[in-house]
Design a protein around this motif. Structure first.
Motif, PDB file in Angstrom:
ATOM      1  N   VAL A  47      42.777  63.954  34.090  1.00 28.49           N
ATOM      2  CA  VAL A  47      41.439  63.395  34.292  1.00 28.49           C
ATOM      3  C   VAL A  47      40.446  63.947  33.284  1.00 28.49           C
ATOM      4  CG1 VAL A  47      39.527  63.151  35.918  1.00 28.49           C
ATOM      5  CG2 VAL A  47      41.889  62.974  36.740  1.00 28.49           C
ATOM      6  N   GLU A  48      40.413  65.249  33.114  1.00 31.70           N
ATOM      7  CA  GLU A  48      39.449  65.837  32.184  1.00 31.70           C
ATOM      8  C   GLU A  48      39.747  65.424  30.740  1.00 31.70           C
ATOM      9  OE1 GLU A  48      36.730  67.252  32.987  1.00 31.70           O
ATOM     10  OE2 GLU A  48      37.171  67.281  35.144  1.00 31.70           O
ATOM     11  N   ALA A  49      41.031  65.388  30.401  1.00 32.36           N
ATOM     12  CA  ALA A  49      41.408  64.960  29.040  1.00 32.36           C
ATOM     13  C   ALA A  49      41.024  63.502  28.815  1.00 32.36           C
ATOM     14  CB  ALA A  49      42.900  65.156  28.820  1.00 32.36           C
ATOM     15  N   VAL A  61      32.844  53.985  30.729  1.00 24.82           N
ATOM     16  CA  VAL A  61      33.778  53.621  31.795  1.00 24.82           C
ATOM     17  C   VAL A  61      32.999  52.840  32.836  1.00 24.82           C
ATOM     18  CG1 VAL A  61      35.440  54.446  33.497  1.00 24.82           C
ATOM     19  CG2 VAL A  61      35.150  55.690  31.332  1.00 24.82           C
ATOM     20  N   THR A  62      33.271  51.555  32.943  1.00 27.65           N
ATOM     21  CA  THR A  62      32.480  50.697  33.828  1.00 27.65           C
ATOM     22  C   THR A  62      32.883  50.835  35.284  1.00 27.65           C
ATOM     23  OG1 THR A  62      33.972  48.864  33.223  1.00 27.65           O
ATOM     24  CG2 THR A  62      31.888  49.028  32.044  1.00 27.65           C
ATOM     25  N   THR A  63      34.175  51.010  35.531  1.00 32.53           N
ATOM     26  CA  THR A  63      34.652  51.215  36.909  1.00 32.53           C
ATOM     27  C   THR A  63      35.891  52.096  36.872  1.00 32.53           C
ATOM     28  OG1 THR A  63      36.183  49.311  36.924  1.00 32.53           O
ATOM     29  CG2 THR A  63      33.913  48.903  37.667  1.00 32.53           C
ATOM     30  N   LEU A  64      36.208  52.652  38.036  1.00 29.87           N
ATOM     31  CA  LEU A  64      37.516  53.246  38.267  1.00 29.87           C
ATOM     32  C   LEU A  64      38.161  52.489  39.414  1.00 29.87           C
ATOM     33  CD1 LEU A  64      39.619  55.473  37.632  1.00 29.87           C
ATOM     34  CD2 LEU A  64      38.519  56.844  39.423  1.00 29.87           C
ATOM     35  N   CYS A  65      39.392  52.059  39.190  1.00 26.18           N
ATOM     36  CA  CYS A  65      40.181  51.387  40.222  1.00 26.18           C
ATOM     37  C   CYS A  65      41.351  52.303  40.598  1.00 26.18           C
ATOM     38  CB  CYS A  65      40.760  50.071  39.713  1.00 26.18           C
ATOM     39  SG  CYS A  65      39.520  48.789  39.369  1.00 26.18           S
ATOM     40  N   LEU A  95      34.907  61.001  35.108  1.00 28.21           N
ATOM     41  CA  LEU A  95      35.014  60.022  34.027  1.00 28.21           C
ATOM     42  C   LEU A  95      33.661  59.443  33.625  1.00 28.21           C
ATOM     43  CD1 LEU A  95      38.168  58.175  35.376  1.00 28.21           C
ATOM     44  CD2 LEU A  95      38.072  59.519  33.259  1.00 28.21           C
ATOM     45  N   GLY A  96      32.640  59.740  34.399  1.00 28.66           N
ATOM     46  CA  GLY A  96      31.305  59.271  34.057  1.00 28.66           C
ATOM     47  C   GLY A  96      30.998  57.866  34.497  1.00 28.66           C
ATOM     48  N   THR A  97      31.808  57.313  35.405  1.00 29.75           N
ATOM     49  CA  THR A  97      31.491  55.982  35.921  1.00 29.75           C
ATOM     50  C   THR A  97      30.780  56.105  37.252  1.00 29.75           C
ATOM     51  OG1 THR A  97      32.351  53.817  36.587  1.00 29.75           O
ATOM     52  CG2 THR A  97      33.742  55.713  37.066  1.00 29.75           C
ATOM     53  N   ASP A  98      29.879  55.174  37.512  1.00 32.30           N
ATOM     54  CA  ASP A  98      29.149  55.203  38.780  1.00 32.30           C
ATOM     55  C   ASP A  98      29.761  54.278  39.822  1.00 32.30           C
ATOM     56  OD1 ASP A  98      28.460  52.678  37.877  1.00 32.30           O
ATOM     57  OD2 ASP A  98      26.298  53.015  37.887  1.00 32.30           O
ATOM     58  N   THR A  99      30.930  53.682  39.536  1.00 36.15           N
ATOM     59  CA  THR A  99      31.486  52.674  40.440  1.00 36.15           C
ATOM     60  C   THR A  99      32.968  52.900  40.686  1.00 36.15           C
ATOM     61  OG1 THR A  99      29.873  51.040  39.658  1.00 36.15           O
ATOM     62  CG2 THR A  99      31.788  50.200  40.845  1.00 36.15           C
ATOM     63  N   LEU A 100      33.311  53.120  41.946  1.00 33.36           N
ATOM     64  CA  LEU A 100      34.700  53.180  42.394  1.00 33.36           C
ATOM     65  C   LEU A 100      34.994  51.915  43.183  1.00 33.36           C
ATOM     66  CD1 LEU A 100      37.401  54.749  42.834  1.00 33.36           C
ATOM     67  CD2 LEU A 100      36.368  55.657  44.934  1.00 33.36           C
ATOM     68  N   VAL A 101      35.961  51.140  42.711  1.00 31.58           N
ATOM     69  CA  VAL A 101      36.342  49.897  43.384  1.00 31.58           C
ATOM     70  C   VAL A 101      37.271  50.219  44.553  1.00 31.58           C
ATOM     71  CG1 VAL A 101      37.533  47.691  43.132  1.00 31.58           C
ATOM     72  CG2 VAL A 101      36.082  48.558  41.274  1.00 31.58           C
ATOM     73  N   LEU A 102      36.991  49.601  45.706  1.00 30.33           N
ATOM     74  CA  LEU A 102      37.794  49.820  46.905  1.00 30.33           C
ATOM     75  C   LEU A 102      38.566  48.558  47.278  1.00 30.33           C
ATOM     76  CD1 LEU A 102      35.352  51.703  49.327  1.00 30.33           C
ATOM     77  CD2 LEU A 102      36.910  52.671  47.625  1.00 30.33           C
ATOM     78  N   VAL A 103      39.876  48.688  47.371  1.00 26.87           N
ATOM     79  CA  VAL A 103      40.724  47.663  47.993  1.00 26.87           C
ATOM     80  C   VAL A 103      41.029  48.174  49.392  1.00 26.87           C
ATOM     81  CG1 VAL A 103      42.941  46.471  47.913  1.00 26.87           C
ATOM     82  CG2 VAL A 103      41.668  46.895  45.800  1.00 26.87           C
ATOM     83  N   SER A 104      40.556  47.466  50.398  1.00 19.13           N
ATOM     84  CA  SER A 104      40.404  48.070  51.713  1.00 19.13           C
ATOM     85  C   SER A 104      41.701  48.413  52.430  1.00 19.13           C
ATOM     86  CB  SER A 104      39.571  47.140  52.602  1.00 19.13           C
ATOM     87  OG  SER A 104      38.287  46.978  52.046  1.00 19.13           O
TER      88      SER A 104
END
Length: 277
Positions: A47-49, A61-65, A95-104
């Motif tokens: 993650v840090e790398a 980074v626009t999102t993390l899925c 990662l510096g993204t403000d959005t975590l996408v959730l698949v419920s």
């Protein structure tokens, strides 16, 4: 860089045949400045790398899925799911993204209780949303096409997603608007307006609907312009609702994955310009 690509974001899954360094290099060479990442390849790289790699390349980074899968009834499984989502939130922040996408998540084995499954999602969000907010991360509930309701996501419409999200502050929980999953729903434009009025459109994703669907249906997302979805119309809906953020192309497609990833990236950017902007 073509200024019309300024809002274009390539989701890592679209070109999953590229390693993370290859993807970052290809974006840099193509003038693409936005990328949506997936947890598994990020974890494999570190993650840090990964955060340093994208940061040094000037990528946003626009999102993390993806987080989610919050519908289990077994107490141990529920605790494990919460722990995994806490980790996903921390990864998004790193990662510096403000959005975590959730698949419920789908129905638990042998269950037929859709309402109960959706309430368990709300119970989990009550734990996760404040934790995410403390780390500058928003949770974006993604409704998936109803064909996934049993095994993957009991939230099938934007209305259902918003009914869950609206129990929490808008800066904590919103929705993912994904053309592949909502294009069939004649109520979706009104729900996009509802989401926009409350500031709850946290990300906008594109994929086309092509038939016949492949066996298993998961990897049937078509390249932009190859299917039945009017991409400009949906872009118009989200923009009318006030969304001005990145537009992320997320494709699951075996034929695309079998091709050269840099070629697919270039094609995807071209299709974005031709069919979206």
């Amino acid at each position: 860089m073509n200024p019309d690509l300024a809002r274009f974001s390539v989701n890592q899954m679209t070109v999953k045949q590229l390693s993370l360094p290859e993807l970052v290099d290809a974006c840099a060479r193509s003038g693409i400045t936005n990328v949506g990442l997936w947890r598994e390849p990020v974890q494999a790289y570190g993650v840090e790398a990964a955060a340093k790699l994208v940061r040094d390349a000037g990528l946003t980074v626009t999102t993390l899925c993806r987080g989610g899968f919050l519908t289990a009834t077994d107490p141990v499984e529920r605790m494990e799911a919460l722990g995994d989502n806490h980790a996903a939130i921390e990864e998004a922040a790193a990662l510096g993204t403000d959005t975590l996408v959730l698949v419920s998540g789908g129905l638990p084995l042998f269950s037929k209780d859709l309402h109960g499954a959706r309430e368990r999602i709300a119970d989990a969000l009550a734990v996760l949303a404040p934790y995410a907010a403390e780390r500058g991360v928003r949770l974006a509930i993604e409704p998936l096409h109803p064909m996934y309701a049993a095994d993957r996501c009991v939230v099938s419409t934007l209305a259902q997603a918003l009914d869950l999200a609206e129990r929490f502050p808008a800066d904590q929980v919103g929705v993912t608007v994904d053309t592949y999953h909502i294009w069939w729903d004649d109520q979706a434009p009104a729900q996009i307006a509802r989401a926009g009025a409350a500031g709850r459109i946290h990300t906008f994703q594109l994929a086309d609907w092509t038939t016949p669907l492949p066996e298993g249906v998961l990897n049937g997302r078509g390249q932009i312009g190859d299917g039945a979805i009017d991409m400009r119309a949906w872009k118009g809906h989200v923009e009318a609702a006030g969304y001005t953020g990145p537009i992320e192309v997320e494709l699951f497609n075996e034929e695309l994955w079998a091709r050269d990833g840099r070629e697919v990236l270039a094609e995807t950017a071209e299709r974005f310009l031709a069919h979206v902007m």
